[in-house]
Design an enzyme around this catalytic site. Structure first.
Site, PDB file in Angstrom:
ATOM      1  N   HIS A 156      41.593  38.897 121.805  1.00  0.00           N
ATOM      2  CA  HIS A 156      41.644  38.715 120.357  1.00  0.00           C
ATOM      3  C   HIS A 156      41.287  37.266 120.021  1.00  0.00           C
ATOM      4  CE1 HIS A 156      43.177  38.479 116.295  1.00  0.00           C
ATOM      5  NE2 HIS A 156      43.174  39.795 116.276  1.00  0.00           N
ATOM      6  N   ASP A 176      44.641  34.615  99.403  1.00  0.00           N
ATOM      7  CA  ASP A 176      45.978  34.205  99.845  1.00  0.00           C
ATOM      8  C   ASP A 176      45.869  32.834 100.493  1.00  0.00           C
ATOM      9  OD1 ASP A 176      45.873  34.493 102.904  1.00  0.00           O
ATOM     10  OD2 ASP A 176      45.189  36.467 102.267  1.00  0.00           O
ATOM     11  N   ASP A 224      40.059  37.348 102.927  1.00  0.00           N
ATOM     12  CA  ASP A 224      39.605  37.976 104.163  1.00  0.00           C
ATOM     13  C   ASP A 224      38.172  38.502 104.001  1.00  0.00           C
ATOM     14  OD1 ASP A 224      39.109  40.286 105.727  1.00  0.00           O
ATOM     15  OD2 ASP A 224      41.185  40.947 105.791  1.00  0.00           O
ATOM     16  N   ARG A 247      38.375  41.236 117.045  1.00  0.00           N
ATOM     17  CA  ARG A 247      38.282  41.938 118.324  1.00  0.00           C
ATOM     18  C   ARG A 247      37.218  43.027 118.224  1.00  0.00           C
ATOM     19  NH1 ARG A 247      43.683  45.609 118.090  1.00  0.00           N
ATOM     20  NH2 ARG A 247      44.285  45.077 115.973  1.00  0.00           N
ATOM     21  N   LYS A 296      36.332  45.929 115.372  1.00  0.00           N
ATOM     22  CA  LYS A 296      37.181  45.786 114.187  1.00  0.00           C
ATOM     23  C   LYS A 296      36.363  45.150 113.055  1.00  0.00           C
ATOM     24  CE  LYS A 296      40.900  46.586 113.833  1.00  0.00           C
ATOM     25  NZ  LYS A 296      42.347  46.656 113.854  1.00  0.00           N
ATOM     26  N   ASP A 326      36.462  39.381 109.163  1.00  0.00           N
ATOM     27  CA  ASP A 326      37.576  38.792 108.389  1.00  0.00           C
ATOM     28  C   ASP A 326      37.373  37.274 108.359  1.00  0.00           C
ATOM     29  OD1 ASP A 326      40.004  37.609 107.668  1.00  0.00           O
ATOM     30  OD2 ASP A 326      41.246  39.033 108.776  1.00  0.00           O
ATOM     31  N   CYS A 374      39.325  34.752 108.187  1.00  0.00           N
ATOM     32  CA  CYS A 374      40.179  33.821 108.953  1.00  0.00           C
ATOM     33  C   CYS A 374      39.618  33.587 110.357  1.00  0.00           C
ATOM     34  CB  CYS A 374      41.625  34.281 109.009  1.00  0.00           C
ATOM     35  SG  CYS A 374      41.915  35.797 109.907  1.00  0.00           S
ATOM     36  N   TYR A 375      38.840  34.575 110.876  1.00  0.00           N
ATOM     37  CA  TYR A 375      38.256  34.384 112.209  1.00  0.00           C
ATOM     38  C   TYR A 375      37.102  33.373 112.198  1.00  0.00           C
ATOM     39  CZ  TYR A 375      41.150  38.398 113.166  1.00  0.00           C
ATOM     40  OH  TYR A 375      42.227  39.224 113.270  1.00  0.00           O
ATOM     41  N   HIS A 423      44.378  32.744 104.252  1.00  0.00           N
ATOM     42  CA  HIS A 423      42.913  32.854 104.343  1.00  0.00           C
ATOM     43  C   HIS A 423      42.225  31.655 103.689  1.00  0.00           C
ATOM     44  CE1 HIS A 423      43.827  37.003 105.588  1.00  0.00           C
ATOM     45  NE2 HIS A 423      42.741  36.808 106.335  1.00  0.00           N
TER      46      HIS A 423
HETATM   47  C1  LIG Z   1      48.677  29.081 115.966  1.00  0.00           C
HETATM   48  C2  LIG Z   1      48.941  30.514 115.794  1.00  0.00           C
HETATM   49  C3  LIG Z   1      50.283  30.930 115.383  1.00  0.00           C
HETATM   50  C4  LIG Z   1      47.964  31.369 116.041  1.00  0.00           C
HETATM   51  C5  LIG Z   1      47.964  32.816 115.786  1.00  0.00           C
HETATM   52  C6  LIG Z   1      46.646  33.342 116.199  1.00  0.00           C
HETATM   53  C7  LIG Z   1      46.358  34.709 115.670  1.00  0.00           C
HETATM   54  C8  LIG Z   1      45.649  34.825 114.333  1.00  0.00           C
HETATM   55  C9  LIG Z   1      46.662  35.768 116.378  1.00  0.00           C
HETATM   56  C10 LIG Z   1      46.298  37.130 115.935  1.00  0.00           C
HETATM   57  C11 LIG Z   1      47.427  38.091 116.001  1.00  0.00           C
HETATM   58  C12 LIG Z   1      46.968  39.521 115.901  1.00  0.00           C
HETATM   59  C13 LIG Z   1      47.292  40.434 117.026  1.00  0.00           C
HETATM   60  C14 LIG Z   1      46.287  39.953 114.874  1.00  0.00           C
HETATM   61  C15 LIG Z   1      45.784  41.344 114.734  1.00  0.00           C
HETATM   62  O1  LIG Z   1      46.017  41.711 113.493  1.00  0.00           O
HETATM   63  P1  LIG Z   1      45.212  42.921 112.829  1.00  0.00           P
HETATM   64  O2  LIG Z   1      45.236  44.130 113.702  1.00  0.00           O
HETATM   65  O3  LIG Z   1      45.780  43.051 111.442  1.00  0.00           O
HETATM   66  O4  LIG Z   1      43.747  42.290 112.687  1.00  0.00           O
HETATM   67  P2  LIG Z   1      42.358  42.690 113.346  1.00  0.00           P
HETATM   68  O5  LIG Z   1      42.046  44.063 112.893  1.00  0.00           O
HETATM   69  O6  LIG Z   1      41.427  41.689 112.735  1.00  0.00           O
HETATM   70  O7  LIG Z   1      42.487  42.543 114.841  1.00  0.00           O
HETATM   71 ZN   LIG Z   2      42.438  37.439 108.335  1.00  0.00          ZN
END
Ligand SMILES: CC(C)=CCC/C(C)=C/CC/C(C)=C/COP(=O)(O)OP(=O)(O)O
Ligand SMILES: [Zn+2]
Length: 427
Positions: free
Chosen positions: A203, A355, A348, A245, A248, A251, A253-254, A358
Site C-alpha cells: 500500500h 477535507d 480525494d 494499491r 483500486k 485518490d 492523498c496518494y 486531503h
Molecule cells: C504517517 C502515517 C500515519 C501514515 C499513514 C499512511 C497511510 C495513508 C496508510 C494507509 C492505510 C490504509 C490501509 C488505507 C486503505 O484505506 P482504503 O481501503 O480506504 O483506501 P484505498 O482503497 O485507497 O486502498
Molecule cells: Zn485519500
C-alpha cells in the site's frame, strides 16, 4: 469506469480550451485554500466530534497546509496551538489524540510536526524530549518494531512515526533503531511495495512510511529498490493521479504517499544501480524473513557507531541523481483539476467533499511534483517543471518528515544546539 469517465470529461474541457483559459483552469486557488485551513483552526462544527482522538492531526493538516502555501499564522493562534498540544502531551511522554488521552505514536508525529512547523522557541521547547524518548522505548516490541500505543498494533506506520519523530528532535540512537529495519524489510511484498505488516498487501501509505524510515535508519539497502520503484510507478494511472494499491481507485492523498516515495528514490540511484546489476544476487532475500534477525554486511550490525543525527540532514542536501521517475506534470494536472474545491480545500477525487487531510496531502504532493525535476537542490523549479502559472509554486518540503524545508532547517539547528538538555536517566 465512472471515475475515469468523469475525469476524462474534465481533461477534455482543458484540451479544447484556448491557451488563456487553460492557464486560468490550471491555477491553484491559494487564497480560498488558505481561508478554509485558517477557519478550521479557529472553529470546527459538531460533525468533527468523530475526530476527537485526532486533534493533533487536525492541527498538522491545517498548519502544514498553510505553511506549504507560505501563509503565516497570527501569534495568538500559534500560541493557542502550542498550549493545546502541551495539554495533549502525556506526563510520561508522547502525545495523545486530545487532552487526557493515551499517548499514541501517530498523534505524537502529528503534534511534533505541527510544533516544528510553528517553529517558535516556545513551540520547540514545549516538546519534552527525555519523556518522549522513554515513551518510544516503551512502544518498542522485542522484535524491534514499534507499536502505536500501549497494547496497540505493531506496524510500519508505527515504525515510521517513531523514527521520524526521534530523528527530527535528535533523540534517535541505536537502542531505538535496533531491529526496525529488518521488520520493515519483512513487510516488502512480492509486488514490490510495502505492506503495513508482514504478509499483508502493498500500500502507498506504508510504502512511503517504510522507505522514509529506512533512509533515516541508513538501512535502505535492505529493500529491493528496483521492484519498489516499479510498483510505485505503475500506481500512477490514466487519471494522472496515483492509486494506493493495485486495482483500486485514484485518490489525491496518494499524490504525497506514492509521489514522495518515488521522489525519495531519485536520491537513491547509486543503490538502485547496484541492486539492478545481475551480480547483485541473494543479499536481499536473507532479510525478508520475519523480524529481528540481522543480515550480514548491512548497516544495523554497526548501529551503535552510527551518527543518526545526520541521515535526514545529509539526504535532503544531496541532489537528485536522476529526473522524475513518475509523470510529475500529469500528477499536477490531477491535483489542480480534479482535487481543488472552488470554495477552498482539496479532496480525494471529483464527486467527494473537501477535507483537511486531503487538503494537506494534495498540497504536499503538489509540492513534491513541482520540485522533483530539479537536479540542483539549491535552485528553484523551472517553469517547464510546473503546470499552470508560476504563482502555483508551493514551499519545498523535507520529503522524509513532510515538514516545510525552512522549518526543518530551523528545528534541526534548535535540536542540535539544545542537545545538552536531552538527558536519559534510569528511573
Ligand atoms: C504517517 C502515517 C500515519 C501514515 C499513514 C499512511 C497511510 C495513508 C496508510 C494507509 C492505510 C490504509 C490501509 C488505507 C486503505 O484505506 P482504503 O481501503 O480506504 O483506501 P484505498 O482503497 O485507497 O486502498
Ligand atoms: Zn485519500
Amino acid at each position: 469506469m465512472k471515475v475515469e469517465g468523469r475525469i476524462a470529461d474534465i481533461y477534455r474541457v482543458l484540451f479544447e480550451a484556448p491557451p488563456s483559459t487553460k492557464s486560468v483552469m490550471l491555477e491553484l486557488w491559494r487564497d480560498t485554500h488558505a481561508e478554509y485551513l485558517t477557519n478550521g483552526l479557529r472553529h470546527l462544527g459538531p460533525g468533527f466530534h468523530v475526530l476527537d482522538a485526532n486533534r493533533p492531526w487536525l492541527c498538522y493538516w491545517m498548519v502544514h497546509g498553510l505553511a506549504l502555501l507560505d501563509e503565516t499564522l497570527d501569534d495568538d493562534l500559534e500560541n493557542d496551538i502550542v498550549d493545546f498540544l502541551s495539554r495533549c502531551q502525556d506526563k510520561q511522554g508522547g502525545y495523545g489524540g486530545g487532552p487526557g488521552q493515551l499517548p499514541h505514536l501517530a498523534t505524537t508525529y502529528a503534534a511534533v510536526n505541527t510544533l516544528v512547523t510553528i517553529g517558535s522557541e516556545r513551540a520547540l521547547s514545549s516538546i519534552k524530549r527525555d519523556n518522549l524518548y522513554k515513551f518510544m522505548l516503551q512502544m518498542k516490541d522485542k522484535s524491534g518494531a514499534f507499536r502505536m500505543h500501549n497494547g496497540g498494533e505493531i506496524d510500519v506506520r508505527a515504525c515510521y512515526t517513531a523514527i521520524s519523530v526521534a530523528s527530527l528532535v535528535n533523540i534517535l540512537d541505536a537502542d531505538l533503531a535496533k531491529g526496525v529495519g529488518n521488520y520493515i524489510a519483512s513487510c516488502q511484498t512480492y509486488e514490490g511495495g510495502i505492506a503495513g505488516e508482514p504478509y499483508a498487501e502493498a500500500h502507498g501509505g506504508y510504502t512511503f512510511c517504510g522507505l522514509a524510515a529506512m533512509v533515516l535508519l541508513n538501512e535502505v539497502e535492505k529493500l529491493d529498490l528496483p521492484s519498489l520503484i516499479d510498483w510505485v510507478a505503475f500506481r500512477q494511472g490514466v487519471e494522472c493521479g496515483f492509486q494506493g494499491r493495485t486495482n483500486k481507485l485514484v485518490d489525491g492523498c496518494y499524490s504525497f504517499w506514492q509521489g514522495a516515495a518515488i521522489a525519495l528514490a531519485q536520491k537513491l540511484m547509486t543503490i538502485v544501480d547496484k541492486q539492478s546489476k545481475p551480480s547483485y544476487s541473494s543479499k536481499l532475500s536473507s532479510v525478508g524473513d520475519a523480524c529481528g534477525t540481522s543480515s550480514s554486511g548491512l548497516a544495523s550490525e554497526k548501529s551503535s557507531s552510527l551518527d543518526y543525527a545526520k541521515f535526514g540532514f545529509d539526504f535532503v542536501k544531496q541532489s537528485n541523481q536522476t529526473g522524475p521517475l513518475f509523470h510529475n506534470i500529469a500528477l499536477q494536472q490531477y491535483i489542480l483539476l480534479c482535487t481543488q474545491v472552488l470554495e477552498g480545500g482539496l479532496r480525494d477525487k471529483p464527486g467527494k467533499n473537501r477535507d483537511h487531510y486531503h487538503s494537506c496531502y494534495c498540497l504536499s504532493g503538489l509540492s513534491v511534483s513541482q520540485y522533483c525535476a530539479m537536479t540542483d537542490s539549491d535552485s528553484c523549479p523551472l517553469p517547464q517543471h510546473m503546470l499552470g502559472p508560476y504563482s502555483n509554486l508551493l514551499e519545498p518540503i523535507h520529503p522524509l518528515y513532510n515538514v516545510v524545508l525552512d522549518k526543518y532547517d530551523e528545528a534541526h539547528d534548535f535540536f542540535r544546539e539544545n542537545d545538552q538538555t536531552f538527558t536519559v536517566t534510569d528511573s
